[in-house]
Design a protein around this motif. Structure first.
Motif, PDB file in Angstrom:
ATOM      1  N   ALA A  38     -18.378  -0.384 -31.237  1.00  0.00           N
ATOM      2  CA  ALA A  38     -17.303   0.600 -31.105  1.00  0.00           C
ATOM      3  C   ALA A  38     -17.852   2.021 -31.158  1.00  0.00           C
ATOM      4  O   ALA A  38     -17.230   2.958 -30.653  1.00  0.00           O
ATOM      5  CB  ALA A  38     -16.263   0.396 -32.205  1.00  0.00           C
ATOM      6  N   ALA A  39     -19.019   2.198 -31.764  1.00  0.00           N
ATOM      7  CA  ALA A  39     -19.629   3.521 -31.854  1.00  0.00           C
ATOM      8  C   ALA A  39     -20.381   3.898 -30.582  1.00  0.00           C
ATOM      9  O   ALA A  39     -20.880   5.018 -30.451  1.00  0.00           O
ATOM     10  CB  ALA A  39     -20.576   3.582 -33.048  1.00  0.00           C
ATOM     11  N   VAL A  61     -16.912  12.440 -18.031  1.00  0.00           N
ATOM     12  CA  VAL A  61     -16.233  11.419 -18.820  1.00  0.00           C
ATOM     13  C   VAL A  61     -16.606  11.632 -20.289  1.00  0.00           C
ATOM     14  O   VAL A  61     -17.731  12.035 -20.600  1.00  0.00           O
ATOM     15  CB  VAL A  61     -16.632   9.994 -18.357  1.00  0.00           C
ATOM     16  CG1 VAL A  61     -18.125   9.772 -18.504  1.00  0.00           C
ATOM     17  CG2 VAL A  61     -15.847   8.923 -19.096  1.00  0.00           C
ATOM     18  N   ASN A  62     -15.648  11.381 -21.178  1.00  0.00           N
ATOM     19  CA  ASN A  62     -15.891  11.507 -22.620  1.00  0.00           C
ATOM     20  C   ASN A  62     -16.392  10.173 -23.157  1.00  0.00           C
ATOM     21  O   ASN A  62     -15.652   9.187 -23.183  1.00  0.00           O
ATOM     22  CB  ASN A  62     -14.605  11.919 -23.336  1.00  0.00           C
ATOM     23  CG  ASN A  62     -14.183  13.325 -22.964  1.00  0.00           C
ATOM     24  OD1 ASN A  62     -15.002  14.232 -22.901  1.00  0.00           O
ATOM     25  ND2 ASN A  62     -12.894  13.511 -22.707  1.00  0.00           N
ATOM     26  N   VAL A  63     -17.642  10.140 -23.584  1.00  0.00           N
ATOM     27  CA  VAL A  63     -18.288   8.895 -23.968  1.00  0.00           C
ATOM     28  C   VAL A  63     -18.801   8.982 -25.404  1.00  0.00           C
ATOM     29  O   VAL A  63     -19.166  10.057 -25.893  1.00  0.00           O
ATOM     30  CB  VAL A  63     -19.445   8.570 -22.987  1.00  0.00           C
ATOM     31  CG1 VAL A  63     -20.527   9.625 -23.077  1.00  0.00           C
ATOM     32  CG2 VAL A  63     -20.032   7.199 -23.226  1.00  0.00           C
ATOM     33  N   LEU A  82     -18.528  11.665 -30.112  1.00  0.00           N
ATOM     34  CA  LEU A  82     -17.938  11.807 -28.777  1.00  0.00           C
ATOM     35  C   LEU A  82     -18.594  12.966 -28.048  1.00  0.00           C
ATOM     36  O   LEU A  82     -18.683  14.075 -28.578  1.00  0.00           O
ATOM     37  CB  LEU A  82     -16.428  12.037 -28.897  1.00  0.00           C
ATOM     38  CG  LEU A  82     -15.616  11.952 -27.596  1.00  0.00           C
ATOM     39  CD1 LEU A  82     -15.687  10.541 -27.017  1.00  0.00           C
ATOM     40  CD2 LEU A  82     -14.160  12.338 -27.856  1.00  0.00           C
ATOM     41  N   THR A  83     -19.057  12.711 -26.837  1.00  0.00           N
ATOM     42  CA  THR A  83     -19.708  13.756 -26.054  1.00  0.00           C
ATOM     43  C   THR A  83     -19.278  13.631 -24.598  1.00  0.00           C
ATOM     44  O   THR A  83     -18.836  12.574 -24.151  1.00  0.00           O
ATOM     45  CB  THR A  83     -21.238  13.648 -26.168  1.00  0.00           C
ATOM     46  OG1 THR A  83     -21.837  14.741 -25.478  1.00  0.00           O
ATOM     47  CG2 THR A  83     -21.740  12.349 -25.563  1.00  0.00           C
ATOM     48  N   LEU A 135     -10.149   7.673 -22.639  1.00  0.00           N
ATOM     49  CA  LEU A 135      -9.310   8.051 -21.496  1.00  0.00           C
ATOM     50  C   LEU A 135      -7.977   8.573 -21.996  1.00  0.00           C
ATOM     51  O   LEU A 135      -7.483   8.143 -23.044  1.00  0.00           O
ATOM     52  CB  LEU A 135      -9.071   6.840 -20.578  1.00  0.00           C
ATOM     53  CG  LEU A 135     -10.274   6.323 -19.788  1.00  0.00           C
ATOM     54  CD1 LEU A 135      -9.980   4.934 -19.254  1.00  0.00           C
ATOM     55  CD2 LEU A 135     -10.613   7.271 -18.646  1.00  0.00           C
ATOM     56  N   GLN A 136      -7.378   9.472 -21.215  1.00  0.00           N
ATOM     57  CA  GLN A 136      -6.031   9.937 -21.504  1.00  0.00           C
ATOM     58  C   GLN A 136      -5.298  10.167 -20.187  1.00  0.00           C
ATOM     59  O   GLN A 136      -5.901  10.076 -19.111  1.00  0.00           O
ATOM     60  CB  GLN A 136      -6.065  11.218 -22.327  1.00  0.00           C
ATOM     61  CG  GLN A 136      -6.764  12.387 -21.644  1.00  0.00           C
ATOM     62  CD  GLN A 136      -6.828  13.613 -22.542  1.00  0.00           C
ATOM     63  OE1 GLN A 136      -6.341  13.599 -23.658  1.00  0.00           O
ATOM     64  NE2 GLN A 136      -7.434  14.675 -22.036  1.00  0.00           N
TER      65      GLN A 136
END
Length: 935
Positions: free
Chosen positions: A32-33, A128-130, A136-137, A152-153
Motif C-alpha cells: 500500500a506504500a 500522476v500522483n504516485v 505521495l509524489t 485518482l480523483q
C-alpha cells in the motif's frame, strides 16, 4: 520488496481482479506504500516507458518521392524522354516541369493536412500522483510502472490498467473503450458486471474518473494495457490503395494503350501511305503519342482534391490524405458509433414522473398538461410542491458541480458524471441552485454509491436542527426501502400497490423508449431524534422508511443536425449502420428516433450473438435493417471487413480506442476531433474538428463532385485530340497531298498550353444540382465510360474536327484554293493555314470548356460565369494564342504567324454556335431522362 515483478505473465488484469489485494501485492512486489524509487527505476528499464507507441510514419523523403512514382507520373517521365529523343527538347522539359510541379503540390497539400492533424492530437495525461518511498509524489505518466500505487480523483485520466485498493463514490467514464455512455461505478470489491471492462475493481488506461476518489495498483502499462493492445491491432493494418488511385492507374493504362496504338497506326501510315522516311515517320508518330498523353490529368486531379480538402476544412472536416475525399464520394455504407457521434454524449432529463403527475422537460422548463411551469427566468413552483422537492433532492444529493472558467464568455464546465450533471441541469431549469441549497442545508454526511444497493444518500442539516436524508438510485431497489406513505406537499397519503405498479410501469415505459431512470426519495429526522454521533447513522438506519418522491427519465440526446444528415444519406442511397457498445434498447431507440432504421422493431445483434455468427450468417443479416450493440473492438473490425467482402465501400466513424481498428480497416475512417482519443485520430483518414456528423455528408458531396469533375476534365482534353488528329488523318489519307494542317509542336501547344488552365478550372467546378440524389457510383463503372468517349470523340471532338478542318481550308480558299494548290510546307500561306487551324481548335475549346461544366444540366442553371478559374482560363488561352501569332521567338518555335481580319471574323463566329448546339442536346436529354445517374 522484491527487485523484479514476480507475477505470472499469463495472468491478465481480469484474472487479478478476482484475487485478494494481498495476493496482488505479493505478485507485483509492492504494498500500500508503493514502490521505492530504485525499484521503480529498475522496472522502467525492464518494461519501458508507459506510453502508446505510434505506428512508424513514412519518412518525409518517401512521402515526397511517392508523388513522382505513380503510373501516370511514370508515363509523363517517359513522355518527356520521348520528346527529347524526337528532338523536341523544349517539349520534354515542359512535360517534366508539369510532373515536378504536380508532385510538389501534392506533397505540400498532404503535408499541410498531416501537420494540422498532428496539432489536434490529445496526448494521455502528463502527470500522476504516485506513492514512492512511502510518500505521495507527482511523476510523469511515462514513468509509471507495474506495481506502482497511485491516487485518482474526479477529472483525472487513468494512466494504467489497475486494480482499486481504495475507492469512494468512484465512477469512471469508459466510453473511450466500450462506447457505453453511462459511467461505471467502481469499488474495491470484485463484481464482474455486464459486458467487457465492467469489473467493479478494475480501471483502465485511457478512461476518465467522473466522480469520487480512489487509490489503485498498476497491473499493466504502455502497450500491454487494453488501450495499448487495441492500438497495436490498429497499427497492424496495411495501407490499401484508394479506389481513386486504382481507377487512375486503370485510366492511365487505357490512355497509354490508346496513345501508343495511335502512334503505331500513324507510324505505319506515314511509311506506307505517305512514303515518309522511317526516321521522319518515327518522329511524327512519337509526337502523336506524346500529344495523346493527358499531361494535365495529375495536376487537375490534385487540384480538384486539394480544393475539396480546403472546402472541407472550412466545414470543420480535416482530411489527412487527398484521395480520401474521393473515396468518401464512393461510400455506400457508414458504420457509425453512437455515443458522441450521433448523440451529444450529454445526458439530459426529458421526463419527470411523480405519483400524481408527469412532466415533460423541454427547453428551459417543464410542461404538464399543457401548463408551462417555467419560461425564461420566471419560476412557478408554488403550486408544485412535489416537483420542488424532487428538484431540491436532485440538486443536493449530488457530487457534480458547475465550474465557471476565468473567461466569462466560456460555457460553464460540469465536474462530475453525466447522470448527475443531468440532474443538476434539471434542477437549474426549475430555479433550484445546488450551491445556494447547500448553504441553506449543509451536508453533514454522505453514504456513497455502490453497485450492490445501487443508491447514494446525503444527510443535510435542516434549518430547525433536524436532518433530511436525500436518496437517489434504482427504482427497483428504492421501492423496497420506502414506507407506506407518499409525499403530498404538506401532508402524506398512503402508498398503494397501484402506486407501486404505476411507478414500475413508468420505469418500463421509459426503458422501452431508450430512457434511463433515477428514482428520488427522502426521510426527515426531527431535531430531537438526531443522534449525537452521526456515525450511528448507517445505510441500514438511514435508507429505510423512505418517502418516494418520483423519478427522472433521461437520455443522451441526438445531435440536432443529425436528422437532416441521415435524410441526405438515405437520399444518396448510402446506408447507415449503428455500431455501438451501448445497450440494445438504447441503440434501437436512438436509431429509430434519428431515422437510421424505419422503426424500433429493427433487428439488434449484440456482441455475444455476433461472436457466434459465421461470415455467411452475417452477410445474410446485412440484407435487412440492422443495429449492432454491446460489441467489442475486434467485432467492429469484423463488421467492417465483412461489408467490404460484400463489395461495399465502407466509412467507419468513431471517437474511442475501441473504434481504431475499424477506422483503420475501413475504406475511409472518420474520427471525432473534440472527443476522439489519440489512437482513433491516428487511425482515421479524416478528423471532424467539431464532431459534427453532418460534415461527413458534405465530404461525400465533395467526393462525388471530385469524381464528376475528373470526368469533365477527361471529356474536355480528349475532345481536343480529335480536332488535332483529324487534320493529320487528312494528311495521311491524301498520301501527303494535303500538307499537315497542324504541326506536332502546335498540337502539343494545345495540350500543354492553351487547354491546361481551363481544364484546371473544371477541377474546381462546384457540385451539380441533384448530385446527392444519385446513388454511389458502382465499382464496376470507370472514369473512361462509353458516355465520356461518345461525348469526347463522337460529339465534341467531331464538331471541333469539322471546324478546325474548315478553318484550314478557309484560309487556303482565301488564297485561291481549289484553283490554286494547297499551300506547301514552309511557305507563308502554309504558316497562316496551320495557325488558323490551331486558332480554330482553341476557339472551339473555349466553348467546350463551358459545355463540359455540366453533364446534362444547362450551364445557365449553375451560373454561366460563376467559375472564376474557367473565366481566367479562357482569357489566358486567348492571350497565349495572340503571343503565338505575334511573338517572334514563338513564331520560330511553333511555325505560327498573324491572321487577317477575314480569319478573325471566322474565329469569332465559332464559340456561340458550338455552345448552343450542346445546350440543345442537353435539353433533349433532360426531356428524355429527367434524373441523370453517376457515370
Amino acid at each position: 520488496m522484491s527487485e523484479q515483478v514476480q507475477r505470472d505473465a499469463k495472468k491478465t488484469p481480469q484474472d487479478y481482479a478476482k484475487e485478494p489485494v494481498a495476493s496482488v501485492y505479493n505478485d507485483f512486489g509492492t504494498s500500500a506504500a508503493g514502490l521505492t524509487s530504485d525499484e521503480a527505476a529498475k522496472r522502467l528499464r525492464q518494461y519501458g516507458p508507459n506510453e502508446i507507441q505510434k505506428s512508424k510514419k513514412q519518412s518525409q523523403l518517401k512521402a515526397f518521392l511517392k508523388n513522382f512514382t505513380s503510373l501516370m507520373a511514370w508515363l509523363l517521365w517517359v513522355g518527356g524522354i520521348i520528346a527529347v529523343v524526337a528532338g523536341m527538347m523544349e517539349l520534354g522539359i515542359a512535360i517534366w516541369a508539369v510532373n515536378i510541379i504536380n508532385g510538389v503540390f501534392s506533397f505540400w497539400q498532404e503535408h499541410a493536412a498531416q501537420k494540422a492533424t498532428d496539432s489536434l492530437m490529445k496526448m494521455l495525461p502528463t502527470y500522476v500522483n504516485v506513492h514512492r518511498d512511502g510518500q505521495l509524489t507527482q511523476i510523469e505518466t511515462t514513468e509509471l510502472v507495474p506495481g506502482d500505487v497511485f491516487d485518482l480523483q474526479a477529472g483525472d485520466a487513468v494512466s494504467a490498467d489497475a486494480m482499486l485498493i481504495q475507492a469512494s463514490s468512484m465512477q469512471v467514464d469508459q466510453s473511450a473503450l466500450t462506447g457505453e455512455s453511462v459511467p461505471e461505478s467502481k469499488s474495491v470489491d470484485y463484481d464482474p458486471g455486464e459486458g467487457q471492462f465492467a469489473e467493479a475493481n478494475l480501471i483502465y488506461e485511457g478512461t476518465n474518473v467522473g466522480a469520487g476518489t480512489g487509490t489503485a495498483v498498476a497491473l499493466a502499462t504502455g502497450m500491454t494495457t487494453e488501450f495499448g493492445k487495441i492500438a497495436q491491432l490498429t497499427q497492424q493494418q496495411t495501407h490499401q490503395d484508394s479506389p481513386l488511385t486504382l481507377e487512375l492507374n486503370r485510366l492511365t493504362r487505357q490512355l497509354s494503350i490508346i496513345a501508343i496504338g495511335i502512334g503505331i497506326l500513324f507510324f505505319v501510315l506515314a511509311i506506307f501511305v505517305v512514303k515518309y522516311p522511317v526516321a521522319k515517320s518515327f518522329i511524327f508518330a512519337l509526337g502523336m503519342i506524346v500529344a495523346f498523353i493527358p499531361e494535365g490529368l495529375l495536376p487537375t486531379v490534385t487540384l480538384s482534391l486539394a480544393q475539396g480538402v480546403q472546402r472541407m476544412a472550412k466545414k470543420h472536416a480535416l482530411v489527412k490524405d487527398l484521395n480520401s475525399v474521393e473515396t468518401l464520394g464512393e461510400t455506400t455504407v457508414i458504420c457509425s458509433d453512437k455515443t458522441g457521434t450521433l448523440t451529444q454524449n450529454q445526458m439530459t432529463v426529458n421526463h419527470i414522473w411523480l405519483p400524481f403527475r408527469e412532466y415533460g422537460v423541454k427547453g428551459t422548463g417543464y410542461v404538464a398538461n399543457g401548463k408551462i411551469l417555467r419560461r425564461g427566468h420566471h419560476v412557478h413552483l408554488e403550486d408544485e410542491p412535489e416537483l420542488k422537492t424532487l428538484l431540491e433532492i436532485s440538486a443536493i444529493d449530488n457530487d457534480t458541480r458547475v465550474q465557471q472558467g476565468n473567461d466569462p464568455k466560456e460555457a460553464p464546465k460540469l465536474l462530475g458524471t453525466p447522470t448527475e450533471a443531468a440532474m443538476i441541469i434539471m434542477a437549474e431549469k426549475g430555479g433550484v441552485n445546488a450551491d445556494e441549497l447547500n448553504k441553506q442545508m449543509p451536508r453533514v454526511k454522505e453514504l456513497t454509491f455502490d453497485s450492490v444497493r445501487k443508491r447514494m444518500s446525503t444527510l443535510n442539516k435542516l434549518p430547525d436542527g433536524g436532518l433530511r436524508i436525500n436518496v437517489k438510485g434504482s427504482l427497483g431497489d428504492m421501492l423496497s426501502q420506502c414506507s407506506d406513505v407518499l409525499d403530498k406537499g404538506e401532508t402524506v397519503r398512503p402508498i398503494t400497490d397501484a402506486d407501486k405498479k404505476a411507478a414500475i410501469k413508468a420505469e418500463q415505459d421509459y426503458a422501452e423508449s431508450g430512457l434511463r431512470t433515477l428514482a428520488v426519495a427522502y426521510r426527515d429526522i426531527p431535531a430531537d431524534q438526531v443522534p449525537a454521533n452521526l456515525d450511528d447513522l448507517t445505510v441500514d438506519t438511514c435508507e429505510s422508511n423512505l418517502i418516494l418522491v418520483g423519478q427522472a427519465a433521461m437520455a443522451d440526446p441526438a445531435r440536432p443536425e443529425i436528422f437532416q444528415a441521415v435524410k441526405e444519406c438515405h437520399d444518396a442511397s448510402i446506408r447507415i449502420i449503428m455500431v455501438t457498445g451501448d445497450s440494445p434498447v438504447v441503440a434501437r431507440n436512438v436509431a429509430a428516433q434519428i431515422g437510421i432504421v424505419s422503426s424500433n422493431q429493427a433487428r439488434v445483434i449484440t456482441g455475444t450473438e455476433l461472436a457466434d455468427m459465421s461470415k455467411d450468417d452475417l452477410k445474410a443479416a446485412f440484407k435487412e435493417e440492422l443495429i449492432f450493440a454491446r460489441v467489442a473492438p475486434e467485432q467492429k473490425y469484423k463488421i467492417v471487413s465483412t461489408l467490404q467482402e460484400m463489395g461495399e465501400i465502407v466509412a467507419s466513424t468513431g471517437d474511442g480506442v475501441n473504434d481504431a481498428p475499424a477506422l483503420k480497416k475501413a475504406n475511409i475512417g472518420v474520427a471525432m476531433g473534440v472527443t476522439g482519443t489519440d489512437v482513433a485520430k491516428d487511425a482515421a483518414d479524416m478528423v471532424l474538428t467539431d464532431d459534427n456528423f453532418a460534415s461527413i455528408v458534405a465530404a461525400i458531396e465533395e467526393g462525388r463532385t471530385v469524381y464528376s469533375n475528373i470526368q469533365k476534365f477527361l471529356t474536355y482534353i480528349l475532345n481536343s485530340n480529335v480536332g488535332e488528329a483529324i487534320p493529320s488523318v487528312l494528311f495521311l489519307l491524301s498520301r501527303g497531298l494535303i500538307p499537315l494542317p497542324l504541326t506536332v509542336m502546335q498540337i502539343l501547344t494545345i495540350d500543354l498550353g492553351t487547354d491546361m488552365i481551363p481544364a484546371l478550372g473544371l477541377g474546381a467546378e462546384r457540385a451539380e444540382p441533384g448530385i446527392m440524389k444519385e446513388p454511389p457510383r458502382a465499382q464496376t463503372s470507370h472514369l473512361l465510360t462509353k458516355n465520356v468517349l461518345w461525348r469526347a470523340f463522337a460529339w465534341y471532338g467531331m464538331i471541333g474536327a469539322v471546324v478546325s478542318a474548315g478553318g484550314y481550308f478557309f484560309v487556303n480558299y482565301l488564297n485561291g484554293w481549289p484553283s490554286v494548290a494547297l499551300a506547301a510546307d514552309g511557305t507563308k500561306g502554309y504558316i497562316t493555314a496551320t495557325t488558323m487551324t490551331l486558332a480554330c481548335v482553341i476557339f472551339v475549346q473555349m466553348a467546350n470548356v463551358m459545355n463540359c461544366r455540366t453533364r446534362n444540366a444547362s450551364v445557365f442553371s449553375i451560373g454561366l460565369w460563376k467559375n472564376f478559374k474557367i473565366n481566367v482560363g479562357i482569357v489566358v488561352e486567348f492571350l497565349i494564342l495572340i503571343a503565338l501569332m505575334h511573338a517572334p521567338i514563338l513564331q520560330d518555335v511553333f511555325q505560327t504567324g498573324p491572321l487577317h481580319w477575314q480569319e478573325w471574323v471566322f474565329l469569332v463566329c465559332i464559340p456561340l454556335p458550338v455552345f448552343f448546339i450542346e445546350e440543345l442536346r442537353k435539353k433533349i436529354v433532360r426531356g428524355r431522362q429527367p434524373s441523370t445517374q453517376v457515370e
